[in-house]
Design an enzyme around this catalytic site. Sequence first.
Site, PDB file in Angstrom:
ATOM      1  N   TYR A 101      38.891  26.190  50.167  1.00  0.00           N
ATOM      2  CA  TYR A 101      38.635  25.264  49.381  1.00  0.00           C
ATOM      3  C   TYR A 101      38.231  26.145  47.564  1.00  0.00           C
ATOM      4  O   TYR A 101      37.053  26.913  47.640  1.00  0.00           O
ATOM      5  CB  TYR A 101      38.299  24.345  49.012  1.00  0.00           C
ATOM      6  CG  TYR A 101      37.824  23.969  47.248  1.00  0.00           C
ATOM      7  CD1 TYR A 101      38.563  22.957  46.592  1.00  0.00           C
ATOM      8  CD2 TYR A 101      36.837  24.431  46.814  1.00  0.00           C
ATOM      9  CE1 TYR A 101      38.288  22.188  45.599  1.00  0.00           C
ATOM     10  CE2 TYR A 101      36.831  23.486  45.078  1.00  0.00           C
ATOM     11  CZ  TYR A 101      37.231  22.758  44.481  1.00  0.00           C
ATOM     12  OH  TYR A 101      37.502  22.497  43.597  1.00  0.00           O
ATOM     13  N   GLU A 186      42.496  24.109  41.069  1.00  0.00           N
ATOM     14  CA  GLU A 186      42.130  23.960  41.775  1.00  0.00           C
ATOM     15  C   GLU A 186      43.354  23.995  42.978  1.00  0.00           C
ATOM     16  O   GLU A 186      43.889  23.536  42.032  1.00  0.00           O
ATOM     17  CB  GLU A 186      41.271  22.646  41.778  1.00  0.00           C
ATOM     18  CG  GLU A 186      40.692  22.086  43.530  1.00  0.00           C
ATOM     19  CD  GLU A 186      40.229  20.492  43.190  1.00  0.00           C
ATOM     20  OE1 GLU A 186      39.080  20.039  42.915  1.00  0.00           O
ATOM     21  OE2 GLU A 186      41.003  20.298  43.398  1.00  0.00           O
TER      22      GLU A 186
END
Lengths: 385, 294
Positions: A101, A186
Amino acid sequence: MNLFEYQGRELYEKHAIPCAKGFVVESMQDLEAKMAQAHYPVVVKAQVLVGGRGKAGGVKFADNAAQLREVTKGILGLNIKGHVTKKVMVAQKLDFAKEFYLGIMVDRATRKFLMLFSADGGVEIESVPEERIFKTTIDPLTGFQPFHARAVLLKSGLDADVQKQLAGVMAKLYTLFVKEDAELAEINPLAIQRDGKVVAGDAKVVLNDSAVFRHPEFKQKDENMTDLEQEAKERGVALVQLDGNIGVMANGAGLTMGTLDALTQFGGKAGVFLDLSGTDNPEKVAEAVRLMKKAKPAVMFLNLFGGITKCDTVANGLVTVLRKEGVEFPIITRIKGTNAKEANEILHSFGLETAPTLDAAAKKASEMAKNPSAYKIVRATPGGI
Amino acid sequence: MVVVLTSDSRIVVQGATGYQGQFHIGQMKQFGTNVVAGVTPGKGGEKVHDVPVFDTVAEAVQVAKANTSLIFVPAPYAKDAVIEAVDAGCKVVIVITEHIPVHDSAVFVNYAKAKGVTLIGPNCPGACSPGPKSKVGILPGVIFKPGPVAVASKSGTLTYEIVGALSEAGIGQSSVLGLGGDPIPGTTLLDAVKLFEHDADTKAIVLVGEIGGGHEEEAAEYIQRTGLAKRKPIYAYVAGQTAPEGKKMGHAGALVEKGKGTAASKLAAFKAAGVKVAVFPTDIAQFVKTDLRL
């Protein structure tokens, strides 16, 4: 404003962040025209701004043209939690060895930027234990530096080559974040493929609404807004539709929210939040009243505190609409501040209910909302005096 | 001694010749504010309400001895204007402009901080110290009265409501700071609390928050840790208890995200810190009156 995955991916490509080859289609004809671009196996993803699309059947795989047609047909038009799929993205299916992530966001607490990295990607970051997420603050004045990458990667235990690739992606994502005026950029998952190459498996970008003037290509409907909210936004009015039946119109975001809160003390519930902000042009006020009419509340509650905004100017805007077009709901008002006396006289001449204090008005509005037909409604004056 | 605006404050208005600039220079002068200069590039030599207009802030600082800037310039040019004011030597910069890109405010907020400049806003109504008759911004002058209560608020109209009710009850104000509803403010509620804490003229503090972010919790944590509420009574109102998640409520920063930034969390933090919390904004005047035995 949330961008669709395919728009985020286009920004990644623009900033040379590695991602899977792919294209977006909005109809079956469109698919036929672009068929040749597919590198099988492919993943077909619904372009909707809501989580959980995989579980809802919005993500499917295809190994050949026949399967691609079949799954695309199934996903186009699919309703995922109230979001109808208008576009699908077809991308090369990647073979992930490991998923990470990576996110960069505006951090209200430090008033700087925050970069988050976790070796536990591919799941919602909220579900990853705090100690497995590595964070570093980036000062907007100096921007991203290589040590920021070292700060989050040092304890990752990853190979030097992978760390180097990840550091490269971080630098590029930061450039995107700043240059494209993002509030959030993101990549989840940011993956290593079996061949050892790092690639973005998804693209989530939230653009800053106030910066859209620098990015006219993203002047689009915000999918998280209702049609009426969108129309109000285009007219420069902050309007939010809620699940109650009282239409609240006030001046200033805080006062409008405060009015919503006051209603709950008396069992009332707002259906519309409409912030007039500093509007004191009667025509603009009339436009706001017309927006309120479209929301069809049971009762309208006008709560004003006149500072620089003159209360009588707002009252005049309201009565313009009452005179020419009328309304379908009773109105309760509470007016205070600059020229409140004049405003109240104008409103009284139309037989509108006024209350002296915020709590008295909120109480009255809540009562009226329970039985609106018992109260006087101002219809249009014939001939529109 | 009051904070931010004092009898020494000399104001330069950036964006002086626009509609807002002209109107508010008139309003501020009427209040008694010492407006010494205006700035509009290309309009140097003109006058607005007898106030000389310069082409640059540097000239306004050198010639008119300005030390506090008020910014009305449109959002796309606001970052340029703030940095110009800071570099020209202004010690206080108040930014009224709304809808400034967050990346622009992130830069100028941190820049002002690094240079030791007090920045208020953006997207705020300004500030007022009624004692020295210094009102800088768009706040309505008629509501203020000199006295012992300091107010810091994220909402303009709620500030007017609360200050108006205080003045009507005969309670004056030491300093009123409109902090604005943007996600990255130059002065936070905590910054304001620290200013008020050391101000001898401030006997009580009113904080007005709203949903979004964690600046209320941050201020509450400091108040709790220092026991400040025992030394100076503190009152708070938080707007947006009924706001739904994921919807911006009028201000860019008024947003509950993934359960964070709720009014409930802010109210609980204030209560835990010994801050008295009001249900209606207008209750605050009565609380203060009772506690200060005014």
